[in-house]
Design an enzyme around this catalytic site. Sequence first.
Site, PDB file in Angstrom:
ATOM      1  N   LYS A 195      33.954  51.145  46.018  1.00 48.61           N
ATOM      2  CA  LYS A 195      34.311  51.606  47.358  1.00 48.61           C
ATOM      3  C   LYS A 195      34.828  53.029  47.263  1.00 48.61           C
ATOM      4  O   LYS A 195      35.788  53.312  46.547  1.00 48.61           O
ATOM      5  CB  LYS A 195      35.373  50.698  47.964  1.00 48.61           C
ATOM      6  N   LYS A 248      30.010  50.493  48.882  1.00 49.77           N
ATOM      7  CA  LYS A 248      30.406  50.930  50.217  1.00 49.77           C
ATOM      8  C   LYS A 248      30.842  52.379  50.188  1.00 49.77           C
ATOM      9  O   LYS A 248      31.630  52.739  49.319  1.00 49.77           O
ATOM     10  CB  LYS A 248      31.567  50.054  50.682  1.00 49.77           C
TER      11      LYS A 248
HETATM   12  C1  PBG Z   1      40.054  48.215  54.688  1.00 51.90           C
HETATM   13  C2  PBG Z   1      38.657  48.528  55.035  1.00 51.90           C
HETATM   14  C3  PBG Z   1      38.124  49.731  55.533  1.00 51.90           C
HETATM   15  C4  PBG Z   1      36.783  49.467  55.800  1.00 51.90           C
HETATM   16  C5  PBG Z   1      36.535  48.160  55.444  1.00 51.90           C
HETATM   17  N1  PBG Z   1      37.701  47.608  54.944  1.00 51.90           N
HETATM   18  C6  PBG Z   1      38.762  51.009  55.860  1.00 51.90           C
HETATM   19  C7  PBG Z   1      39.265  51.912  54.827  1.00 51.90           C
HETATM   20  O1  PBG Z   1      39.207  51.644  53.631  1.00 51.90           O
HETATM   21  O2  PBG Z   1      39.795  52.927  55.243  1.00 51.90           O
HETATM   22  C8  PBG Z   1      35.800  50.453  56.390  1.00 51.90           C
HETATM   23  C9  PBG Z   1      34.681  49.848  57.164  1.00 51.90           C
HETATM   24  C10 PBG Z   1      33.940  50.766  58.046  1.00 51.90           C
HETATM   25  O3  PBG Z   1      34.144  52.004  58.083  1.00 51.90           O
HETATM   26  O4  PBG Z   1      33.098  50.261  58.778  1.00 51.90           O
HETATM   27  N2  PBG Z   1      40.574  48.826  53.585  1.00 51.90           N
END
Ligand code: PBG
Length: 322
Positions: A195, A248
């Site tokens: 991520k 992601k």
């Molecule tokens: C929580 C999380 C996030 C997303 C999914 N889980 C936000 C982040 O890390 O700031 C992002 C999902 C999206 O942008 O659609 N940590």
Amino acid sequence: MPFPIHRPRRLRRTEAIRSLVRETRLSPEGFIYPLFLVPGEGKRKEIGSMPGNNQLSIDEAVKECEEIAKLGIGGVILFGIPEVKDDEASGAYHDHGIVQEGIRAIKRAVPDLLVITDVCNCEYTSHGHCGKIIEGDVDNDTTLEWLADSALSHARAGADMVAPSDMMDGRVAAIREALDGEGFEKIPIMSYAAKYASGFYGPFREAAESAPTFGDRRSYQMDPANGREAMLEMTLDFEEGADILMVKPALAYLDIIAAARQSFDVPIAAYQVSGEFSMIMAAARNGWIDKDRVMMETLTSIQRAGASIILTYFAKDAARLL
Ligand code: PBG
């Protein structure tokens, strides 16, 4: 010898031939639709930057899930916006928190729909970071306890799968141990393994009301420049017992998805995140691109790269077209 011997255009001549030789076929079963739960009743508030997506109270989310099941979509992933946020993210791991109650209601009404939960703290902390702040930074090991407690509370409420998205070191092992310790050894973990600290999460932070009040997430989410490090992250999560590995965002990281597919014999998921969705919607609303075409093209490319599971805000629209 007649020239050219190979004429690839032969297999592109009609839609019948093209569909026969098509290498990648999307199916709604591979999609996961994200839902944002808010307190209250009868609430359905559109997220401005994500047209067609809403913050939903639990009763409305149940209706949504009935529709999602009818469309044949693979499942939902739940995010929660609690009544109150605090420094300890207590809403995240409360047995009667918003997500925990949401799971119960959805499983009661639509028992066969796969319910996955996002396991993270950023929606529950007053500062918007993904864990406990000590000396200005997110403390890894205290945060692991919150995450393990959250995953457990989701499992107790009836979640089918948990998906940690915090990027703390060792979270998959901590969650696995907690789940197994209470007899939830059958609940799989889909880890947000690679991520990235991405600008594409902007609209989500409006949806989940989770923008950090200071700093950013770069001390825990990955640097977009790093591909080898993604392999390390995925290896660690795999070794700690992750059942599904996720990359992601998706479109800017197709190389990472392809490398994950090559290296790990577990299902690979990809999250087409909020900013990816919003860019397409915004351009389409300006008449600059054809929404349906670009939606299907991006989803196809994410699957072609190697993801068999796609978390996407287009799940319903794409399922209707398929
Ligand atoms: C929580 C999380 C996030 C997303 C999914 N889980 C936000 C982040 O890390 O700031 C992002 C999902 C999206 O942008 O659609 N940590």
